[in-house]
Every structure is written in C-alpha cells, then in structure tokens.
Design a protein around this motif. Sequence first.
Motif, PDB file in Angstrom:
ATOM      1  N   ARG A 127       0.799  -1.216   0.000  1.00 46.45           N
ATOM      2  CA  ARG A 127       0.000   0.000   0.000  1.00 46.45           C
ATOM      3  C   ARG A 127       0.838   1.276   0.000  1.00 46.45           C
ATOM      4  N   VAL A 128       2.094   1.209   0.484  1.00 49.04           N
ATOM      5  CA  VAL A 128       2.895   2.436   0.614  1.00 49.04           C
ATOM      6  C   VAL A 128       4.148   2.405  -0.260  1.00 49.04           C
ATOM      7  N   ILE A 129       4.936   1.324  -0.166  1.00 45.02           N
ATOM      8  CA  ILE A 129       6.250   1.299  -0.821  1.00 45.02           C
ATOM      9  C   ILE A 129       6.171   0.896  -2.283  1.00 45.02           C
ATOM     10  N   GLN A 130       5.293  -0.043  -2.612  1.00 43.08           N
ATOM     11  CA  GLN A 130       5.237  -0.579  -3.964  1.00 43.08           C
ATOM     12  C   GLN A 130       5.029   0.485  -5.054  1.00 43.08           C
ATOM     13  N   PRO A 131       4.198   1.483  -4.845  1.00 43.40           N
ATOM     14  CA  PRO A 131       4.040   2.510  -5.901  1.00 43.40           C
ATOM     15  C   PRO A 131       5.355   3.184  -6.266  1.00 43.40           C
ATOM     16  N   PHE A 132       6.203   3.482  -5.269  1.00 44.53           N
ATOM     17  CA  PHE A 132       7.500   4.127  -5.549  1.00 44.53           C
ATOM     18  C   PHE A 132       8.453   3.152  -6.220  1.00 44.53           C
ATOM     19  N   VAL A 133       8.442   1.887  -5.771  1.00 46.91           N
ATOM     20  CA  VAL A 133       9.318   0.886  -6.367  1.00 46.91           C
ATOM     21  C   VAL A 133       8.905   0.616  -7.811  1.00 46.91           C
ATOM     22  N   THR A 134       7.616   0.643  -8.083  1.00 50.92           N
ATOM     23  CA  THR A 134       7.126   0.426  -9.453  1.00 50.92           C
ATOM     24  C   THR A 134       7.675   1.494 -10.384  1.00 50.92           C
ATOM     25  N   LYS A 135       7.688   2.746  -9.951  1.00 54.61           N
ATOM     26  CA  LYS A 135       8.245   3.830 -10.776  1.00 54.61           C
ATOM     27  C   LYS A 135       9.727   3.616 -11.052  1.00 54.61           C
ATOM     28  N   ILE A 136      10.461   3.172 -10.023  1.00 48.87           N
ATOM     29  CA  ILE A 136      11.899   2.918 -10.194  1.00 48.87           C
ATOM     30  C   ILE A 136      12.120   1.786 -11.196  1.00 48.87           C
ATOM     31  N   VAL A 137      11.327   0.704 -11.069  1.00 46.28           N
ATOM     32  CA  VAL A 137      11.471  -0.447 -11.970  1.00 46.28           C
ATOM     33  C   VAL A 137      11.155  -0.051 -13.408  1.00 46.28           C
ATOM     34  N   GLU A 138      10.113   0.712 -13.615  1.00 47.18           N
ATOM     35  CA  GLU A 138       9.752   1.157 -14.965  1.00 47.18           C
ATOM     36  C   GLU A 138      10.844   2.034 -15.559  1.00 47.18           C
ATOM     37  N   MET A 139      11.407   2.896 -14.709  1.00 42.37           N
ATOM     38  CA  MET A 139      12.484   3.771 -15.192  1.00 42.37           C
ATOM     39  C   MET A 139      13.708   2.943 -15.608  1.00 42.37           C
ATOM     40  N   LEU A 140      14.063   1.939 -14.785  1.00 42.09           N
ATOM     41  CA  LEU A 140      15.222   1.105 -15.101  1.00 42.09           C
ATOM     42  C   LEU A 140      14.993   0.292 -16.368  1.00 42.09           C
ATOM     43  N   TYR A 141      13.800  -0.237 -16.510  1.00 43.54           N
ATOM     44  CA  TYR A 141      13.529  -1.053 -17.697  1.00 43.54           C
ATOM     45  C   TYR A 141      13.499  -0.187 -18.954  1.00 43.54           C
ATOM     46  N   ASN A 142      12.892   0.978 -18.837  1.00 48.88           N
ATOM     47  CA  ASN A 142      12.835   1.868 -19.999  1.00 48.88           C
ATOM     48  C   ASN A 142      14.208   2.376 -20.401  1.00 48.88           C
ATOM     49  N   SER A 143      15.117   2.488 -19.426  1.00 49.59           N
ATOM     50  CA  SER A 143      16.452   3.019 -19.709  1.00 49.59           C
ATOM     51  C   SER A 143      17.424   1.937 -20.168  1.00 49.59           C
ATOM     52  N   PHE A 144      17.323   0.730 -19.554  1.00 46.13           N
ATOM     53  CA  PHE A 144      18.328  -0.296 -19.819  1.00 46.13           C
ATOM     54  C   PHE A 144      17.758  -1.587 -20.398  1.00 46.13           C
ATOM     55  N   GLY A 145      16.452  -1.678 -20.454  1.00 52.59           N
ATOM     56  CA  GLY A 145      15.851  -2.881 -21.006  1.00 52.59           C
ATOM     57  C   GLY A 145      16.168  -4.097 -20.153  1.00 52.59           C
ATOM     58  N   ILE A 146      16.630  -5.159 -20.815  1.00 58.82           N
ATOM     59  CA  ILE A 146      16.889  -6.413 -20.095  1.00 58.82           C
ATOM     60  C   ILE A 146      18.328  -6.512 -19.576  1.00 58.82           C
ATOM     61  N   ILE A 147      19.108  -5.460 -19.780  1.00 57.57           N
ATOM     62  CA  ILE A 147      20.521  -5.523 -19.379  1.00 57.57           C
ATOM     63  C   ILE A 147      20.658  -5.713 -17.869  1.00 57.57           C
ATOM     64  N   ILE A 148      19.989  -4.842 -17.104  1.00 59.69           N
ATOM     65  CA  ILE A 148      20.108  -4.930 -15.638  1.00 59.69           C
ATOM     66  C   ILE A 148      19.494  -6.228 -15.107  1.00 59.69           C
ATOM     67  N   PRO A 149      18.273  -6.619 -15.546  1.00 67.10           N
ATOM     68  CA  PRO A 149      17.735  -7.904 -15.070  1.00 67.10           C
ATOM     69  C   PRO A 149      18.634  -9.083 -15.417  1.00 67.10           C
ATOM     70  N   SER A 150      19.222  -9.081 -16.604  1.00 69.28           N
ATOM     71  CA  SER A 150      20.125 -10.168 -16.995  1.00 69.28           C
ATOM     72  C   SER A 150      21.373 -10.182 -16.115  1.00 69.28           C
ATOM     73  N   ALA A 151      21.907  -8.983 -15.862  1.00 71.00           N
ATOM     74  CA  ALA A 151      23.098  -8.883 -15.015  1.00 71.00           C
ATOM     75  C   ALA A 151      22.779  -9.367 -13.596  1.00 71.00           C
ATOM     76  N   ILE A 152      21.575  -9.020 -13.109  1.00 69.13           N
ATOM     77  CA  ILE A 152      21.162  -9.463 -11.771  1.00 69.13           C
ATOM     78  C   ILE A 152      21.068 -10.984 -11.710  1.00 69.13           C
ATOM     79  N   LEU A 153      20.468 -11.596 -12.735  1.00 67.21           N
ATOM     80  CA  LEU A 153      20.362 -13.051 -12.768  1.00 67.21           C
ATOM     81  C   LEU A 153      21.730 -13.718 -12.757  1.00 67.21           C
ATOM     82  N   CYS A 154      22.635 -13.220 -13.575  1.00 66.52           N
ATOM     83  CA  CYS A 154      23.981 -13.800 -13.634  1.00 66.52           C
ATOM     84  C   CYS A 154      24.714 -13.619 -12.304  1.00 66.52           C
ATOM     85  N   LEU A 155      24.607 -12.397 -11.760  1.00 64.27           N
ATOM     86  CA  LEU A 155      25.297 -12.102 -10.508  1.00 64.27           C
ATOM     87  C   LEU A 155      24.794 -12.994  -9.368  1.00 64.27           C
ATOM     88  N   MET A 156      23.467 -13.097  -9.230  1.00 65.02           N
ATOM     89  CA  MET A 156      22.909 -13.874  -8.135  1.00 65.02           C
ATOM     90  C   MET A 156      23.105 -15.373  -8.350  1.00 65.02           C
TER      91      MET A 156
END
Length: 274
Positions: A127-156
């Motif tokens: 109810r409180v945090i997710q709206p802000f996190v959603t904006k951050i996620v959309e910004m990251l995806y729009n800026s970097f596409g699948i690069i950051i998610p792919s890097a996260i998968l490999c790193l983890m």
Amino acid sequence: MTKFYSEVILFFFIYSVMGWLWETIYCSLKAGKFIYRGFLIGPYCPIYGFGIIMVLYFIEPFHNNLILLYIFSTIIVTLLEFFTSYFLEKIFHTTWWDYHNVPFNIQGRIALPVSAFWGIGCVLVVRVIQPFVTKIVEMLYNSFGIIIPSAILCLMALDTVFSLLNMFSLQNFLKDFHSKLEGQAKNLKSSLKVRSQHFSDFIELEINKKNELKERIREKRLHEKENLELKLNTRKLKFNERRLLNAFPNVKLKRLSELKNPRDLLLKLDKIKK
C-alpha cells in the motif's frame, strides 16, 4: 526476456536488498555491532524477494481489501518462512533462525508474533512502498531494457553457486573437526581412566599406610597401658634382691626358668618404675 519477467526480477532484487538492509540494521542494533546478514555474499536476502513477489502477484485481487491483504500476506510469508527453514536445515544441517524463545512458535521455525509483524510489513509494502518501487522499476527497464535484469540473474546465480560451494566446504571442515574432536575426547577419556586407576591405587596405598600407622599407634598405646598396669601392680625391688640380680645375671630360678637372663627383668622393672 519480456517486460513482465524483467520487472519481476527487478522487484525481486530490490526487495531482497531491502530485506537485507532491514535484517542487517536490526541485528546490528540488537548485537551492538555490525552484523552482515544473509546466506549469499551480496547484500541481498532472497527470501524477502520471494515473499514480496508472492504477495504482489498471488494475492493481487485482494490488494484493495486491507483485512484480506493482511491475512493472506501473513499466511504466505509464514508458509514461506517455515518451508525455507525446513529445507535449509535438511540440506545444510544448520538452523538459520530460531524462534524457540518467542511465544506461540512452531518448531522454532515460525512464531505468531513474528508472522503478525511480517503481515504488517507486507501491507506497508503493497500500500505504501510498492508505488514508488514500481516507478523505479519502470524507469530502469525503460532506460536499460533487459541488461540490468540479466546482469542481476547472472550475478545472483554465480553468488548462489559460490555460496553453496563455500557452505559444503564449511560442512566438510566442521565434520572433520568434529571427528578429530571426538577422537581427542576418546583419548582424553582413556587417559583419565588410567590416571583415575593410578590415583585409586595411590589412595588405597595411602589408606593402608594410614591404617598401619593407626595399628602401630594402637599397639603402642596398648603396650604403654600394660606397662602402666605392670608398674601399678609390681612392688619395688629390695636392695638385696637388686644386688643379687646384678651380681649373678645368669642365675636361673626354678619358677622363672623361661627367663634366659633375669637381669633383663630387672632392667625392665627399673625402666617401668622410672
């Protein structure tokens, strides 16, 4: 990789990092020193990421109902915590958290007060945090596409493999150490048994010496008592009796024929009288 999966990975990573921050701060304050929490090397706790992802997507229809959101969130995170604890213990033979000192716990894996707290936390996230996190996620995806998610998968993934290898190595080390410790304990037990036997023999010898000394003291006192009785019951030798015994030390008396040297009797009597 589609946008949906990319966003799921980003949500998972962000909430894993937030969970790590929460645990690190809480445990550090509780311990009074910095505690680096988490099974993995990186600053993230995947269990928080999995928990929030399940709450966000599995019970999405109930997000607008505060009571149902709280109830289902509490159930989901509680089940996740219980089974995570169970399987980690079965795989690694270690306990990662323990709620035995918390009221209303089950096997120390989950506890009612803790589950109630997680439910409140999930409600605040949705109810409180997710709206802000959603904006951050959309910004990251729009800026970097699948690069950051792919890097996260490999790193983890690399972090998980490396951490698992370290954990198995630690288990082997602890197993070897425990085996050596048991061997040392057996040797010590055997040594203590031998020393105990030696000590028992020593104590027994000392007791025998003490008893022998007591017996000697008893015999001495008995002898002194007999001498005292002999002194009290014996008259003093007359002058002529003493002179005769001194003059004829080898004299034999018919009634005292068993005495080889009557002078010994005289000396003994004199000693007692003195």
